[in-house]
Motif scaffolding. Structure first.
Motif, PDB file in Angstrom:
ATOM      1  N   ASN A  14      59.328  43.000  32.242  1.00 31.59           N
ATOM      2  CA  ASN A  14      57.981  42.552  31.881  1.00 31.59           C
ATOM      3  C   ASN A  14      57.264  41.803  32.988  1.00 31.59           C
ATOM      4  O   ASN A  14      56.058  41.564  32.897  1.00 31.59           O
ATOM      5  N   ARG A  15      57.991  41.416  34.054  1.00 34.47           N
ATOM      6  CA  ARG A  15      57.330  40.597  35.075  1.00 34.47           C
ATOM      7  C   ARG A  15      57.938  40.843  36.446  1.00 34.47           C
ATOM      8  O   ARG A  15      59.008  41.428  36.577  1.00 34.47           O
ATOM      9  N   ASN A  39      58.883  36.727  26.722  1.00 33.49           N
ATOM     10  CA  ASN A  39      57.446  36.920  26.861  1.00 33.49           C
ATOM     11  C   ASN A  39      57.007  38.278  26.323  1.00 33.49           C
ATOM     12  O   ASN A  39      56.785  39.236  27.070  1.00 33.49           O
ATOM     13  N   GLN A  42      53.424  39.491  27.545  1.00 37.59           N
ATOM     14  CA  GLN A  42      53.448  40.068  28.887  1.00 37.59           C
ATOM     15  C   GLN A  42      53.972  41.498  28.853  1.00 37.59           C
ATOM     16  O   GLN A  42      53.414  42.400  29.503  1.00 37.59           O
TER      17      GLN A  42
END
Length: 257
Positions: A14-15, A39, A42
């Motif tokens: 996700n990041r 998250n 996100q």
């Protein structure tokens, strides 16, 4: 196996680097599972960004990589979503760590618990995902497992004791898995980037440090997440079918081996 036939799991997708790996696989037509831990917003934003043509090309599934049963359930959810099992695993998730050279744990104050935390993320997490997918990979006589390492194993320019040690163990883990699983058509490799400009994890790094890295790197620049992500794709591609147990450095030539 062509990218469009692969179902790819990216842990911590996700990041940061994970999100870029997801984008790269989606660009090449693979189906992608974004694994996230906390998250959700996100992760869902990335799903919305990438599902422009095929509503089910990219999905997001929550799960703690340190929880064996959670990973087994995630693999089952992915199978239900796509109708076929996961073929490709990218063990990317980074648990509770920031690349902060000023406020890092030093030799005097680091604890065994710090080491355990990183070992659980790197080794236990990777073991859980591999074991969750192993039966299907063996039956298919195909699997691609790519573990994300670091060039700090070869050259600990910043002694992040817990993180660097865990990634050293992950390199040995990679080679042992490659040795045992190769006979089943499963390739296990590692991609080791340098300090990336810029991810959530490297956000505490000063511009002076990035400048120093660029000055000492043969390519004369700091490595980007996109450059590492595209190397991950190589290990999932048909062109790497004869490669296993290897560790590729993606750091502009800062570390050569």
């Amino acid at each position: 196996m062509k990218f469009e036939d692969q179902i790819v799991l990216v842990t911590g997708g996700n990041r940061g680097l994970g999100a870029q790996i997801v984008r790269s696989f989606a660009r090449e037509g693979a189906k992608v599972v974004i694994n996230f831990y906390q998250n959700k917003t996100q992760a869902e934003a990335l799903v919305t960004e990438l599902n422009t043509h095929d509503e089910k090309q990219v999905i997001a599934l929550q799960g703690d990589i340190r929880d064996r049963e959670a990973m087994r359930e995630l693999f089952e959810q992915a199978r239900r979503a796509f109708g076929v099992p996961i073929t490709t695993i990218v063990n990317n998730a980074l648990v509770n760590f920031k690349f902060d050279p000023v406020n890092r744990q030093n030799a005097e104050n680091i604890t065994w618990e710090d080491f355990l935390g990183q070992l659980e993320g790197a080794i236990q997490g990777s073991l859980n995902t591999i074991q969750a997918g192993l039966k299907d990979m063996k039956e298919a006589r195909f699997g691609r497992i790519i573990n994300i390492g670091t060039n700090l194993v070869q050259n600990p320019v910043v002694p992040y004791h817990d993180y660097n040690t865990a990634k050293s163990a992950l390199l040995s883990f990679t080679r042992n898995m490659a040795k045992e699983l190769g006979v089943f058509g499963i390739n296990v490799n590692m991609v080791s980037g340098g300090l990336l400009q810029t991810t959530d994890a490297s956000s505490a790094t000063s511009e002076d440090v990035f400048k120093m890295i660029a000055q000492n790197t043969p390519l004369g620049k700091v490595t980007t997440p996109a450059e590492v992500a595209d190397t991950v794709l190589y290990f999932a591609s048909p062109w790497s079918r004869g490669v296993t147990g290897q560790n590729i450095m993606v750091d502009g030539g800062l570390v050569m081996n």
